[in-house]
Design a protein around this motif. Structure first.
Motif, PDB file in Angstrom:
ATOM      1  N   GLY A 108      -5.616   1.293 -13.514  1.00 59.36           N
ATOM      2  CA  GLY A 108      -6.314   0.931 -12.294  1.00 59.36           C
ATOM      3  C   GLY A 108      -5.556   1.228 -11.019  1.00 59.36           C
ATOM      4  N   ASP A 109      -4.419   1.879 -11.131  1.00 55.39           N
ATOM      5  CA  ASP A 109      -3.581   2.195  -9.975  1.00 55.39           C
ATOM      6  C   ASP A 109      -4.031   3.520  -9.375  1.00 55.39           C
ATOM      7  OD1 ASP A 109      -1.634   2.518  -8.066  1.00 55.39           O
ATOM      8  OD2 ASP A 109       0.043   2.587  -9.465  1.00 55.39           O
ATOM      9  N   SER A 110      -4.517   3.463  -8.149  1.00 51.11           N
ATOM     10  CA  SER A 110      -4.976   4.663  -7.470  1.00 51.11           C
ATOM     11  C   SER A 110      -3.862   5.404  -6.743  1.00 51.11           C
ATOM     12  CB  SER A 110      -6.086   4.312  -6.474  1.00 51.11           C
ATOM     13  OG  SER A 110      -5.607   3.452  -5.463  1.00 51.11           O
ATOM     14  N   ARG A 111      -2.645   4.859  -6.794  1.00 47.21           N
ATOM     15  CA  ARG A 111      -1.524   5.463  -6.089  1.00 47.21           C
ATOM     16  C   ARG A 111      -0.379   5.787  -7.040  1.00 47.21           C
ATOM     17  NH1 ARG A 111       0.580   2.254  -1.314  1.00 47.21           N
ATOM     18  NH2 ARG A 111       1.095   4.353  -0.539  1.00 47.21           N
ATOM     19  N   LYS A 112      -0.710   6.248  -8.233  1.00 43.95           N
ATOM     20  CA  LYS A 112       0.289   6.476  -9.261  1.00 43.95           C
ATOM     21  C   LYS A 112       1.398   7.425  -8.827  1.00 43.95           C
ATOM     22  CE  LYS A 112      -2.630   5.714 -13.346  1.00 43.95           C
ATOM     23  NZ  LYS A 112      -3.173   6.344 -14.574  1.00 43.95           N
ATOM     24  N   LEU A 113       1.027   8.468  -8.115  1.00 48.11           N
ATOM     25  CA  LEU A 113       1.981   9.509  -7.761  1.00 48.11           C
ATOM     26  C   LEU A 113       2.146   9.660  -6.256  1.00 48.11           C
ATOM     27  CD1 LEU A 113       0.992  12.172 -10.438  1.00 48.11           C
ATOM     28  CD2 LEU A 113       2.938  10.599 -10.480  1.00 48.11           C
ATOM     29  N   GLU A 114       1.974   8.571  -5.543  1.00 51.91           N
ATOM     30  CA  GLU A 114       2.192   8.569  -4.101  1.00 51.91           C
ATOM     31  C   GLU A 114       3.567   7.976  -3.805  1.00 51.91           C
ATOM     32  OE1 GLU A 114      -2.530   7.909  -2.953  1.00 51.91           O
ATOM     33  OE2 GLU A 114      -0.972   6.728  -1.952  1.00 51.91           O
ATOM     34  N   PRO A 115       4.453   8.741  -3.187  1.00 55.57           N
ATOM     35  CA  PRO A 115       5.818   8.256  -2.939  1.00 55.57           C
ATOM     36  C   PRO A 115       5.900   6.931  -2.199  1.00 55.57           C
ATOM     37  CG  PRO A 115       5.680  10.612  -2.529  1.00 55.57           C
ATOM     38  CD  PRO A 115       4.270  10.138  -2.748  1.00 55.57           C
ATOM     39  N   ASP A 116       5.001   6.713  -1.246  1.00 52.73           N
ATOM     40  CA  ASP A 116       5.065   5.503  -0.431  1.00 52.73           C
ATOM     41  C   ASP A 116       4.801   4.237  -1.228  1.00 52.73           C
ATOM     42  OD1 ASP A 116       3.618   6.897   2.641  1.00 52.73           O
ATOM     43  OD2 ASP A 116       5.616   7.044   1.761  1.00 52.73           O
ATOM     44  N   ALA A 117       4.257   4.363  -2.421  1.00 51.20           N
ATOM     45  CA  ALA A 117       3.994   3.204  -3.256  1.00 51.20           C
ATOM     46  C   ALA A 117       5.234   2.714  -3.995  1.00 51.20           C
ATOM     47  CB  ALA A 117       2.887   3.514  -4.261  1.00 51.20           C
ATOM     48  N   TYR A 118       6.281   3.499  -4.003  1.00 55.18           N
ATOM     49  CA  TYR A 118       7.474   3.180  -4.774  1.00 55.18           C
ATOM     50  C   TYR A 118       8.555   2.565  -3.900  1.00 55.18           C
ATOM     51  CZ  TYR A 118       5.392   5.471  -8.758  1.00 55.18           C
ATOM     52  OH  TYR A 118       4.556   5.791  -9.803  1.00 55.18           O
ATOM     53  N   ASP A 119       9.184   1.531  -4.435  1.00 57.50           N
ATOM     54  CA  ASP A 119      10.085   0.701  -3.645  1.00 57.50           C
ATOM     55  C   ASP A 119      11.553   1.087  -3.743  1.00 57.50           C
ATOM     56  OD1 ASP A 119       7.994  -1.869  -4.893  1.00 57.50           O
ATOM     57  OD2 ASP A 119       7.951  -1.120  -2.832  1.00 57.50           O
TER      58      ASP A 119
END
Length: 131
Positions: A108-119
């Motif tokens: 259900g994650d729509s931002r799997k490969l978006e850099p800004d989603a990673y901490d």
């Protein structure tokens, strides 16, 4: 503190293989998705998503350009995520980073490969593919 350390990069001829490793510490490994990203030469400010795997390991996400060539996996006992890269091409050249995202890379994650989603991010490992 959270640390992510990449290893396994190097120089390989087109068509060859590399296996990258991302060793994590300072976090609850099973709670974090791990993603692989890369920066092409001369594009230090542009990181593109390559592949990710959920904390459970049951979900993955791949960029279209790597499907059928790269495989991501995780060893929960070793707190390590791997990226097996086969059939490498010169355009795969770049610095490869691993990153951690709590509860990410699920179905259900729509931002799997978006850099800004990673901490949290490692410092990268160089991959160079010669023609």
């Amino acid at each position: 503190e959270v640390q992510l350390v990449e290893s396994g990069g190097g120089l390989v001829q087109a068509g060859g293989s590399l296996r990258l490793s991302c060793a994590a510490s300072g976090l609850f490994f099973d709670d974090y998705a791990i993603g692989w990203f890369r920066q092409a030469p001369g594009k230090e400010h542009e990181r593109e998503g390559v592949s990710c795997i959920s904390g459970t390991g049951r979900d993955t996400g791949d960029a279209e350009f790597v499907k059928g060539r790269f495989t991501i996996s995780r060893d929960r006992a070793k707190n390590t995520v791997y990226l097996q890269m086969n059939s490498l091409k010169p355009e795969d050249t770049g610095v490869y980073y691993c990153a951690a995202d709590a509860l990410g890379c699920s179905g259900g994650d729509s931002r799997k490969l978006e850099p800004d989603a990673y901490d949290y991010w490692g410092h990268g490992t160089q991959v160079t593919i010669s023609s």
